[in-house]
Design a protein around this motif. Structure first.
Motif, PDB file in Angstrom:
ATOM      1  N   LEU A  23     -12.079  38.668 -29.115  1.00 43.40           N
ATOM      2  CA  LEU A  23     -13.622  38.335 -29.531  1.00 43.40           C
ATOM      3  C   LEU A  23     -13.994  38.520 -28.106  1.00 43.40           C
ATOM      4  CD1 LEU A  23     -13.212  35.350 -31.273  1.00 43.40           C
ATOM      5  CD2 LEU A  23     -14.496  37.199 -31.584  1.00 43.40           C
ATOM      6  N   GLY A  24     -14.888  39.490 -28.661  1.00 45.18           N
ATOM      7  CA  GLY A  24     -15.668  39.890 -26.898  1.00 45.18           C
ATOM      8  C   GLY A  24     -17.206  40.495 -27.147  1.00 45.18           C
ATOM      9  N   ALA A  25     -18.115  40.995 -26.125  1.00 41.02           N
ATOM     10  CA  ALA A  25     -19.377  41.806 -26.526  1.00 41.02           C
ATOM     11  C   ALA A  25     -19.417  42.320 -24.917  1.00 41.02           C
ATOM     12  CB  ALA A  25     -20.209  40.859 -26.507  1.00 41.02           C
ATOM     13  N   PHE A  26     -20.096  43.261 -25.189  1.00 49.00           N
ATOM     14  CA  PHE A  26     -20.747  44.279 -24.461  1.00 49.00           C
ATOM     15  C   PHE A  26     -22.220  43.392 -23.507  1.00 49.00           C
ATOM     16  CE2 PHE A  26     -17.777  47.405 -26.299  1.00 49.00           C
ATOM     17  CZ  PHE A  26     -16.922  47.823 -25.134  1.00 49.00           C
ATOM     18  N   ASN A  27     -21.919  43.349 -22.842  1.00 41.89           N
ATOM     19  CA  ASN A  27     -23.376  42.360 -21.870  1.00 41.89           C
ATOM     20  C   ASN A  27     -23.323  43.594 -20.377  1.00 41.89           C
ATOM     21  OD1 ASN A  27     -25.891  41.379 -22.211  1.00 41.89           O
ATOM     22  ND2 ASN A  27     -24.759  39.434 -21.334  1.00 41.89           N
ATOM     23  N   VAL A  28     -24.279  44.307 -20.239  1.00 49.65           N
ATOM     24  CA  VAL A  28     -24.145  44.521 -18.548  1.00 49.65           C
ATOM     25  C   VAL A  28     -24.570  43.580 -18.011  1.00 49.65           C
ATOM     26  CG1 VAL A  28     -25.679  45.599 -17.172  1.00 49.65           C
ATOM     27  CG2 VAL A  28     -25.099  47.038 -19.544  1.00 49.65           C
ATOM     28  N   PRO A  29     -24.134  43.389 -16.739  1.00 49.20           N
ATOM     29  CA  PRO A  29     -24.628  41.402 -16.519  1.00 49.20           C
ATOM     30  C   PRO A  29     -26.135  41.791 -15.099  1.00 49.20           C
ATOM     31  CG  PRO A  29     -22.087  42.296 -15.636  1.00 49.20           C
ATOM     32  CD  PRO A  29     -22.950  43.165 -16.265  1.00 49.20           C
ATOM     33  N   HIS A  30     -26.880  40.682 -15.186  1.00 48.34           N
ATOM     34  CA  HIS A  30     -27.999  41.188 -14.837  1.00 48.34           C
ATOM     35  C   HIS A  30     -27.819  40.791 -13.089  1.00 48.34           C
ATOM     36  CE1 HIS A  30     -32.367  40.295 -12.654  1.00 48.34           C
ATOM     37  NE2 HIS A  30     -31.527  39.770 -11.966  1.00 48.34           N
ATOM     38  N   ALA A  31     -26.658  40.881 -12.501  1.00 49.50           N
ATOM     39  CA  ALA A  31     -25.713  41.365 -11.579  1.00 49.50           C
ATOM     40  C   ALA A  31     -24.823  40.870 -10.911  1.00 49.50           C
ATOM     41  CB  ALA A  31     -27.118  41.015  -9.902  1.00 49.50           C
ATOM     42  N   ILE A  32     -24.333  41.545 -10.187  1.00 44.87           N
ATOM     43  CA  ILE A  32     -22.869  41.054  -9.303  1.00 44.87           C
ATOM     44  C   ILE A  32     -23.183  40.671  -8.435  1.00 44.87           C
ATOM     45  CG2 ILE A  32     -19.962  41.530  -9.449  1.00 44.87           C
ATOM     46  CD1 ILE A  32     -21.493  43.999 -12.042  1.00 44.87           C
ATOM     47  N   VAL A  33     -22.235  39.560  -7.828  1.00 44.72           N
ATOM     48  CA  VAL A  33     -22.559  39.352  -6.503  1.00 44.72           C
ATOM     49  C   VAL A  33     -20.872  39.280  -5.841  1.00 44.72           C
ATOM     50  CG1 VAL A  33     -23.222  38.103  -4.288  1.00 44.72           C
ATOM     51  CG2 VAL A  33     -24.475  38.462  -6.207  1.00 44.72           C
ATOM     52  N   ASN A  34     -20.372  40.404  -4.990  1.00 45.65           N
ATOM     53  CA  ASN A  34     -18.744  40.810  -4.632  1.00 45.65           C
ATOM     54  C   ASN A  34     -18.814  39.778  -2.877  1.00 45.65           C
ATOM     55  OD1 ASN A  34     -17.431  41.619  -6.413  1.00 45.65           O
ATOM     56  ND2 ASN A  34     -17.276  43.113  -5.395  1.00 45.65           N
ATOM     57  N   THR A  62     -23.234  35.252 -26.047  1.00 45.74           N
ATOM     58  CA  THR A  62     -23.669  35.049 -27.782  1.00 45.74           C
ATOM     59  C   THR A  62     -24.445  33.746 -27.593  1.00 45.74           C
ATOM     60  OG1 THR A  62     -21.821  33.707 -27.296  1.00 45.74           O
ATOM     61  CG2 THR A  62     -21.487  35.729 -28.216  1.00 45.74           C
ATOM     62  N   ALA A  63     -24.865  33.193 -26.738  1.00 43.43           N
ATOM     63  CA  ALA A  63     -26.204  31.849 -27.046  1.00 43.43           C
ATOM     64  C   ALA A  63     -27.380  32.057 -26.356  1.00 43.43           C
ATOM     65  CB  ALA A  63     -25.938  31.232 -25.295  1.00 43.43           C
ATOM     66  N   HIS A  64     -28.075  31.946 -27.874  1.00 42.19           N
ATOM     67  CA  HIS A  64     -29.691  32.711 -28.004  1.00 42.19           C
ATOM     68  C   HIS A  64     -29.576  33.806 -27.926  1.00 42.19           C
ATOM     69  CE1 HIS A  64     -31.442  28.990 -27.529  1.00 42.19           C
ATOM     70  NE2 HIS A  64     -30.670  28.849 -26.669  1.00 42.19           N
ATOM     71  N   ARG A  65     -28.177  34.872 -28.640  1.00 45.72           N
ATOM     72  CA  ARG A  65     -28.017  36.167 -28.528  1.00 45.72           C
ATOM     73  C   ARG A  65     -28.560  36.894 -27.111  1.00 45.72           C
ATOM     74  NH1 ARG A  65     -32.134  35.536 -32.559  1.00 45.72           N
ATOM     75  NH2 ARG A  65     -31.287  35.358 -34.445  1.00 45.72           N
ATOM     76  N   GLY A  66     -27.890  36.190 -26.247  1.00 43.30           N
ATOM     77  CA  GLY A  66     -28.015  37.029 -24.480  1.00 43.30           C
ATOM     78  C   GLY A  66     -28.718  35.835 -23.672  1.00 43.30           C
ATOM     79  N   ILE A  67     -28.111  35.507 -22.854  1.00 42.34           N
ATOM     80  CA  ILE A  67     -28.408  34.711 -21.836  1.00 42.34           C
ATOM     81  C   ILE A  67     -28.226  35.417 -21.017  1.00 42.34           C
ATOM     82  CG2 ILE A  67     -29.200  33.202 -20.403  1.00 42.34           C
ATOM     83  CD1 ILE A  67     -28.711  30.856 -22.929  1.00 42.34           C
ATOM     84  N   PRO A  68     -29.339  35.716 -19.469  1.00 41.71           N
ATOM     85  CA  PRO A  68     -28.667  36.573 -18.422  1.00 41.71           C
ATOM     86  C   PRO A  68     -27.975  36.108 -17.318  1.00 41.71           C
ATOM     87  CG  PRO A  68     -31.011  37.171 -18.639  1.00 41.71           C
ATOM     88  CD  PRO A  68     -30.850  36.149 -18.875  1.00 41.71           C
ATOM     89  N   LEU A  69     -26.879  37.157 -17.232  1.00 47.08           N
ATOM     90  CA  LEU A  69     -25.101  36.164 -16.906  1.00 47.08           C
ATOM     91  C   LEU A  69     -25.434  37.241 -14.665  1.00 47.08           C
ATOM     92  CD1 LEU A  69     -22.632  35.147 -16.861  1.00 47.08           C
ATOM     93  CD2 LEU A  69     -21.942  37.952 -17.467  1.00 47.08           C
ATOM     94  N   LEU A  90     -14.995  34.311 -16.008  1.00 50.74           N
ATOM     95  CA  LEU A  90     -16.022  35.923 -15.887  1.00 50.74           C
ATOM     96  C   LEU A  90     -16.120  36.904 -17.096  1.00 50.74           C
ATOM     97  CD1 LEU A  90     -15.933  38.027 -12.715  1.00 50.74           C
ATOM     98  CD2 LEU A  90     -17.256  35.664 -13.111  1.00 50.74           C
ATOM     99  N   ASP A  91     -14.589  36.198 -17.732  1.00 53.62           N
ATOM    100  CA  ASP A  91     -14.555  37.199 -19.283  1.00 53.62           C
ATOM    101  C   ASP A  91     -15.432  35.783 -20.168  1.00 53.62           C
ATOM    102  OD1 ASP A  91     -14.114  39.616 -18.851  1.00 53.62           O
ATOM    103  OD2 ASP A  91     -11.930  39.179 -19.818  1.00 53.62           O
ATOM    104  N   MET A  92     -14.651  34.229 -20.142  1.00 49.19           N
ATOM    105  CA  MET A  92     -15.195  33.644 -20.860  1.00 49.19           C
ATOM    106  C   MET A  92     -16.402  32.879 -20.881  1.00 49.19           C
ATOM    107  SD  MET A  92     -15.118  30.510 -22.380  1.00 49.19           S
ATOM    108  CE  MET A  92     -14.682  29.548 -20.372  1.00 49.19           C
ATOM    109  N   VAL A  93     -16.936  32.619 -19.420  1.00 52.70           N
ATOM    110  CA  VAL A  93     -17.935  32.373 -19.493  1.00 52.70           C
ATOM    111  C   VAL A  93     -19.418  33.036 -20.091  1.00 52.70           C
ATOM    112  CG1 VAL A  93     -19.762  31.302 -18.204  1.00 52.70           C
ATOM    113  CG2 VAL A  93     -17.598  30.904 -17.783  1.00 52.70           C
ATOM    114  N   GLY A  94     -18.474  34.924 -19.469  1.00 53.49           N
ATOM    115  CA  GLY A  94     -20.027  35.492 -20.185  1.00 53.49           C
ATOM    116  C   GLY A  94     -19.971  36.089 -21.302  1.00 53.49           C
TER     117      GLY A  94
END
Length: 390
Positions: free
Chosen positions: A174-185, A137-144, A128-132
């Motif tokens: 290396l990293g970024a703060f990015n609120v995910p579109h949603a989390i599904v547990n 960072t792709a296109h300055r942020g694709i919804p995750l 989740l960390d790596m893909v997130g």
């Protein structure tokens, strides 16, 4: 007209919605939870998504990639796969290999994703960390959309707003703060995990209970023996509550993107991060946090912050959950590791920025921050840990 040297400023207000949904068998034929999450960005759009999944899931869920593809194939009126689901390695090693991140970028580029598309990450915290980070960072942020599959990621790391990879030998440099579109547990994932991975999420539940909610700690303590054998009802209840506690803190404590120096959710983590590095990540994050919390609890007792009976009770709960409180340290290469562990304090301060701020507790649910730690007392706590639990 104003002088051209006058400063110009305008406030920018951003509204984020931090969403978590619980389900079972998310890619089951009749389960539409994910479809309801993948909303079009504009009316009439057909949603495109690219899925990255933890290859380790194949062991517990044979033909998992095919199951993902089949789920999407039955819903093409609403959402389409932009490319075949991409399997990536799991575990901390995936965050230590920059080629894995480049592979995520390459897949996103080849699939032609844009900021109206979705990246879906299915796996443990490292995936989740790596893909997130790749999505952020792709296109300055694709919804995750995150689908955490381990107890640790469902109860803690996967429900946060951080992502990243390890660099310069430092965790999450290396990293970024990015609120995910949603989390599904998907709770079904939890029961397919090996015991070591099922146990890992319990220590982060103890941590968040200690810094936020005494009643939650009592809930854990009263059911410690059932939790140690992963009895389904209390185990799922603890993971659910841990996820809610972590999300509530992130969303309501006033510092979701960590601009200040305080990090309450990092109780026990300054030593844990260093232990993971020194063991070359043979020690898992959950195991390292258990050791790091034990060091801080003993330190707190030694400097008079934490009464001895309370410290002993907490240490007993951690042990009864099945965590070893010295054994992981033996995996540090070299004769001692004590001085190297202390180096983790400065790395912790550097990573967080600002003044060194270490969260401690006076009792379950009663947190305080300290801004320096006495080196000889830390070493004494380390030695006590070895004498008690070796």
């Amino acid at each position: 007209m104003a002088d051209r040297t006058d400063p110009v400023s305008f406030p920018i207000a951003l509204q984020h919605e931090h969403r978590l949904v619980f389900t079972r068998d998310v890619f089951g034929a009749g389960n539409d939870t994910l479809a309801q999450v993948l909303t079009p960005r504009e009316p009439g759009e057909n949603v495109r998504a690219l899925v990255f999944w933890d290859a380790g899931l194949e062991a517990g869920f044979p033909r998992f990639g095919e199951k993902i593809a089949g789920w999407f194939a039955s819903r093409t009126d609403h959402v389409r796969l932009a490319a075949t689901p991409v399997a990536v390695p799991g575990g901390e090693a995936v965050k230590n290999d920059f080629r894995q991140l480049e592979g995520v970028w390459s897949a996103i580029n080849a699939a032609g994703l844009c900021r109206h598309s979705y990246v879906i990450a299915v796996g443990g915290g490292a995936v989740l960390d790596m893909v997130g980070f790749g999505a952020a960072t792709a296109h300055r942020g694709i919804p995750l959309v995150r689908l955490p599959t381990t107890s640790l990621s469902q109860g803690d790391g996967g429900v946060g707003v951080k992502n990243g990879i390890n660099f310069f030998g430092k965790k999450n440099w290396l990293g970024a703060f990015n609120v995910p579109h949603a989390i599904v547990n998907d709770l079904a994932f939890l029961h397919a995990l090996p015991p070591r991975d099922r146990r890992a999420g319990l220590i982060e539940a103890v941590k968040v209970a200690l810094i936020r909610d005494a009643a939650f700690f009592e809930f854990i303590a009263e059911r410690v023996d059932a939790l140690a054998v992963f009895a389904p009802e209390p185990y799922e209840a603890v993971i659910r509550a841990s996820a809610r506690q972590h999300m509530e803190h992130i969303a309501t404590a006033g510092d979701p993107f960590e601009r200040g120096s305080a990090r309450p959710l990092d109780f026990g983590h300054w030593a844990a991060h260093k232990l993971e590095q020194l063991s070359e990540f043979r020690v898992s994050h959950g195991e390292a946090v258990a050791v790091g919390m034990a060091i801080d609890l003993i330190y707190s007792r030694r400097v008079g912050l934490l009464p001895e009976p309370i410290a002993e009770r907490i240490l007993d709960v951690i042990q009864r959950l099945g965590f070893q409180l010295f054994e992981p340290i033996k995996q540090i290469r070299g004769p001692s590791g004590r001085q190297d562990m202390l180096d983790g304090l400065e790395e912790f301060r550097e990573h967080l920025g600002g003044r060194l701020t270490i969260p401690m507790i006076r009792a379950p649910g009663v947190r305080l921050d300290i801004h320096e730690m006495d080196g000889p007392i830390v070493k004494a706590a380390f030695d006590e840990l070895r004498a008690r639990y070796a």
